[in-house]
Scaffold this active site. Structure first.
Site, PDB file in Angstrom:
ATOM      1  N   SER A   1      -1.180  -6.923  -3.577  1.00  0.00           N
ATOM      2  CA  SER A   1      -0.975  -8.326  -3.219  1.00  0.00           C
ATOM      3  C   SER A   1      -0.006  -8.918  -4.226  1.00  0.00           C
ATOM      4  CB  SER A   1      -2.303  -9.085  -3.268  1.00  0.00           C
ATOM      5  OG  SER A   1      -2.104 -10.483  -3.204  1.00  0.00           O
TER       6      SER A   1
ATOM      7  N   TYR B   1     -10.570 -10.961  -6.976  1.00  0.00           N
ATOM      8  CA  TYR B   1      -9.374 -10.557  -6.221  1.00  0.00           C
ATOM      9  C   TYR B   1      -8.182 -10.387  -7.155  1.00  0.00           C
ATOM     10  CZ  TYR B   1      -5.996 -10.447  -2.371  1.00  0.00           C
ATOM     11  OH  TYR B   1      -5.025 -10.068  -1.480  1.00  0.00           O
TER      12      TYR B   1
END
Length: 272
Positions: free
Chosen positions: A141, A154
């Protein structure tokens, strides 16, 4: 690497980016095993692919963070199609927002976002070294290069995913193992929207941060970019070019970047 006639596994393939990658692989002549925790979703994607490209896809349900289930999925692909050439470690979870995330939250985030990659590589890389060729594509990401407002689990695990992909490339790149790392910002998936549906102000801010940072892409757009990068054997795949600018700004003056991120977070939380 040309994907035609190759065998690929795509995890998290039951929709979103993974489903789109599986579809594009088949369209370019690859054989694809679609793996997903939701077996019905995996079957739906594989059936759709086979309707357009008969005999190109099979589906397997399973937890791709579990070493035994990874082995089962690899065995199915090899039995159905032959030796695995490409592995797209695409399955991921968003993680709980804030410091309230407990040990169980951290364990799940590391298992899915990081250890799943490690466990797959442990099984595939030795085979690829022996054959002189293989390709590992890690879905991380932009949060793995920058950070993620809201979810520490995350942000941290996506940094780790980037780091592991780098290590794989450095360690085995001269042995024929190719590695790419996908680091998008906003992509229209359930995962991107999970924060705004969490009911937590930090979670809402997390989704707003992604949506407001740049164009929200469709999974198919990202899949096209990924397959082009694989063809060129490019390590860092950035569907949003602005991420590279942000990454350079971060590295050039870390303290200034941190101050800016705090201001940005405060503004988002005011409207969460």
């Amino acid at each position: 690497m040309k994907v035609a006639q190759k065998v690929a596994i795509v995890t998290g393939g039951g929709g979103g980016i993974g489903g789109a990658i599986a579809d594009r692989l088949a369209a370019q002549g690859a054989k694809v095993l679609v793996a997903d925790l939701d077996p019905d979703a995996a079957v739906a994607v594989a059936d759709g692919i086979n309707a357009r490209h008969p005999g190109s896809a099979v589906a397997e349900g399973g937890d791709v963070a579990d070493a035994d289930q990874i082995r089962r999925i690899i065995d199915r692909a090899e039995t159905q199609f032959g030796p695995v050439d490409l592995y797209f470690a695409n399955a991921g979870i968003a993680g709980a927002p804030g410091l309230d995330a407990g040990d169980a939250d951290w364990d799940v985030a590391f298992d899915v976002n990081v250890r799943a990659h490690i466990r797959a590589a442990q099984q595939l890389v030795p085979k690829w070294i022996a054959r002189g060729e293989g390709y590992f594509v890690s879905t991380a990401s932009a949060a793995g290069l920058l950070t993620q407002i809201g979810s520490a689990t995350y942000a941290v695990t996506k940094h780790a995913a980037v780091s592991f992909a780098e290590w794989l490339s450095v360690t085995y790149g001269d042995d024929g193992v190719r590695v790419s790392c996908l680091c998008p910002m906003g992509v229209e998936t359930k995962l991107m929207r999970s924060g705004e549906n969490s009911g937590d102000p930090l979670g809402v801010a997390a989704t707003k941060a992604v949506v407001s940072a740049g164009e929200v892409l469709q999974p198919g757009q990202v899949a096209d970019i990924v397959l082009d990068a694989v063809d060129r054997e490019t390590f860092l795949i950035l569907p949003h070019e602005s991420v590279l600018t942000m990454y350079r700004q971060k590295g050039s003056d870390y303290d200034r970047w941190l101050r800016g991120m705090r201001r940005y977070q405060s503004a988002l939380l005011e409207h969460a």
